[in-house]
Motif scaffolding. Structure first.
Motif, PDB file in Angstrom:
ATOM      1  N   GLN A 281      23.062   1.545  -1.782  1.00 33.47           N
ATOM      2  CA  GLN A 281      22.184   2.504  -2.440  1.00 33.47           C
ATOM      3  C   GLN A 281      21.370   3.296  -1.411  1.00 33.47           C
ATOM      4  O   GLN A 281      21.262   4.514  -1.495  1.00 33.47           O
ATOM      5  CB  GLN A 281      21.257   1.789  -3.420  1.00 33.47           C
ATOM      6  CG  GLN A 281      20.330   2.764  -4.113  1.00 33.47           C
ATOM      7  CD  GLN A 281      19.451   2.114  -5.160  1.00 33.47           C
ATOM      8  OE1 GLN A 281      19.247   2.689  -6.216  1.00 33.47           O
ATOM      9  NE2 GLN A 281      18.925   0.946  -4.900  1.00 33.47           N
ATOM     10  N   GLN A 282      20.833   2.616  -0.412  1.00 35.74           N
ATOM     11  CA  GLN A 282      20.015   3.286   0.607  1.00 35.74           C
ATOM     12  C   GLN A 282      20.833   4.336   1.364  1.00 35.74           C
ATOM     13  O   GLN A 282      20.394   5.471   1.555  1.00 35.74           O
ATOM     14  CB  GLN A 282      19.440   2.251   1.581  1.00 35.74           C
ATOM     15  CG  GLN A 282      18.514   2.861   2.607  1.00 35.74           C
ATOM     16  CD  GLN A 282      17.892   1.808   3.509  1.00 35.74           C
ATOM     17  OE1 GLN A 282      18.076   0.609   3.314  1.00 35.74           O
ATOM     18  NE2 GLN A 282      17.149   2.257   4.496  1.00 35.74           N
ATOM     19  N   ASP A 283      22.045   3.972   1.790  1.00 37.90           N
ATOM     20  CA  ASP A 283      22.897   4.916   2.518  1.00 37.90           C
ATOM     21  C   ASP A 283      23.337   6.069   1.611  1.00 37.90           C
ATOM     22  O   ASP A 283      23.392   7.222   2.032  1.00 37.90           O
ATOM     23  CB  ASP A 283      24.137   4.213   3.088  1.00 37.90           C
ATOM     24  CG  ASP A 283      23.793   3.263   4.221  1.00 37.90           C
ATOM     25  OD1 ASP A 283      22.703   3.409   4.823  1.00 37.90           O
ATOM     26  OD2 ASP A 283      24.613   2.368   4.503  1.00 37.90           O
ATOM     27  N   TRP A 284      23.650   5.738   0.350  1.00 35.66           N
ATOM     28  CA  TRP A 284      24.093   6.745  -0.627  1.00 35.66           C
ATOM     29  C   TRP A 284      22.999   7.788  -0.816  1.00 35.66           C
ATOM     30  O   TRP A 284      23.247   8.984  -0.750  1.00 35.66           O
ATOM     31  CB  TRP A 284      24.407   6.024  -1.934  1.00 35.66           C
ATOM     32  CG  TRP A 284      25.319   6.682  -2.919  1.00 35.66           C
ATOM     33  CD1 TRP A 284      26.674   6.772  -2.849  1.00 35.66           C
ATOM     34  CD2 TRP A 284      24.951   7.288  -4.170  1.00 35.66           C
ATOM     35  NE1 TRP A 284      27.153   7.391  -3.983  1.00 35.66           N
ATOM     36  CE2 TRP A 284      26.138   7.712  -4.801  1.00 35.66           C
ATOM     37  CE3 TRP A 284      23.726   7.497  -4.812  1.00 35.66           C
ATOM     38  CZ2 TRP A 284      26.152   8.335  -6.049  1.00 35.66           C
ATOM     39  CZ3 TRP A 284      23.735   8.119  -6.050  1.00 35.66           C
ATOM     40  CH2 TRP A 284      24.929   8.531  -6.665  1.00 35.66           C
ATOM     41  N   ILE A 285      21.758   7.321  -1.012  1.00 38.69           N
ATOM     42  CA  ILE A 285      20.635   8.230  -1.240  1.00 38.69           C
ATOM     43  C   ILE A 285      20.343   9.072   0.000  1.00 38.69           C
ATOM     44  O   ILE A 285      20.178  10.287  -0.097  1.00 38.69           O
ATOM     45  CB  ILE A 285      19.369   7.451  -1.672  1.00 38.69           C
ATOM     46  CG1 ILE A 285      19.569   6.873  -3.080  1.00 38.69           C
ATOM     47  CG2 ILE A 285      18.139   8.361  -1.647  1.00 38.69           C
ATOM     48  CD1 ILE A 285      18.478   5.918  -3.506  1.00 38.69           C
ATOM     49  N   SER A 286      20.302   8.444   1.185  1.00 36.91           N
ATOM     50  CA  SER A 286      19.966   9.215   2.375  1.00 36.91           C
ATOM     51  C   SER A 286      21.053  10.228   2.705  1.00 36.91           C
ATOM     52  O   SER A 286      20.760  11.367   3.067  1.00 36.91           O
ATOM     53  CB  SER A 286      19.661   8.305   3.566  1.00 36.91           C
ATOM     54  OG  SER A 286      20.768   7.519   3.897  1.00 36.91           O
ATOM     55  N   GLN A 287      22.296   9.859   2.539  1.00 37.22           N
ATOM     56  CA  GLN A 287      23.394  10.790   2.801  1.00 37.22           C
ATOM     57  C   GLN A 287      23.396  11.910   1.767  1.00 37.22           C
ATOM     58  O   GLN A 287      23.557  13.083   2.110  1.00 37.22           O
ATOM     59  CB  GLN A 287      24.722  10.030   2.791  1.00 37.22           C
ATOM     60  CG  GLN A 287      25.889  10.850   3.309  1.00 37.22           C
ATOM     61  CD  GLN A 287      27.121   9.997   3.528  1.00 37.22           C
ATOM     62  OE1 GLN A 287      27.050   8.909   4.096  1.00 37.22           O
ATOM     63  NE2 GLN A 287      28.245  10.480   3.058  1.00 37.22           N
TER      64      GLN A 287
END
Length: 104
Positions: A6-12
């Motif tokens: 989720q963290q990588d998905w949101i930041s990307q």
């Protein structure tokens, strides 16, 4: 296809100016809430799903989610076979989502 936390998905996603969010859940699941600005195409439509996906712009980057991550992974694979270069699967799906939720 890439599986993203989720963290990588949101930041990307936040940094991506060519992004499209795609929700592949059922209408009943979508009625419980949707990630804001997501496009909804139910993967359970079978050929209907493929027909609708074929109308999308293959040059965009697609951030795909379902309830827990399985169907969205399948959707990413189908999309890749149809010529989509950049598809990103949300690990844990909507169930693990802690961001903003919109209602339909």
């Amino acid at each position: 296809m890439a599986d993203l936390t989720q963290q990588d998905w949101i930041s990307q996603l936040t940094a991506d100016k060519n992004a499209v969010i795609l929700d592949v859940r059922t209408p009943e699941e979508v009625a419980l809430g949707i990630i804001p600005n997501a496009l909804h195409i139910d993967i359970y439509k079978g050929q209907g799903f493929i027909d609708e996906v074929k109308q999308l712009d293959t040059s965009k980057n697609y951030y795909v989610y379902c309830k827990v991550g399985g169907r969205s992974g399948q959707a990413c694979s189908v999309m890749n076979q149809l010529g989509f270069k950049n598809t990103y699967n949300l690990i844990g799906g909507f169930t693990a989502w802690r961001g903003e939720v919109a209602s339909i």
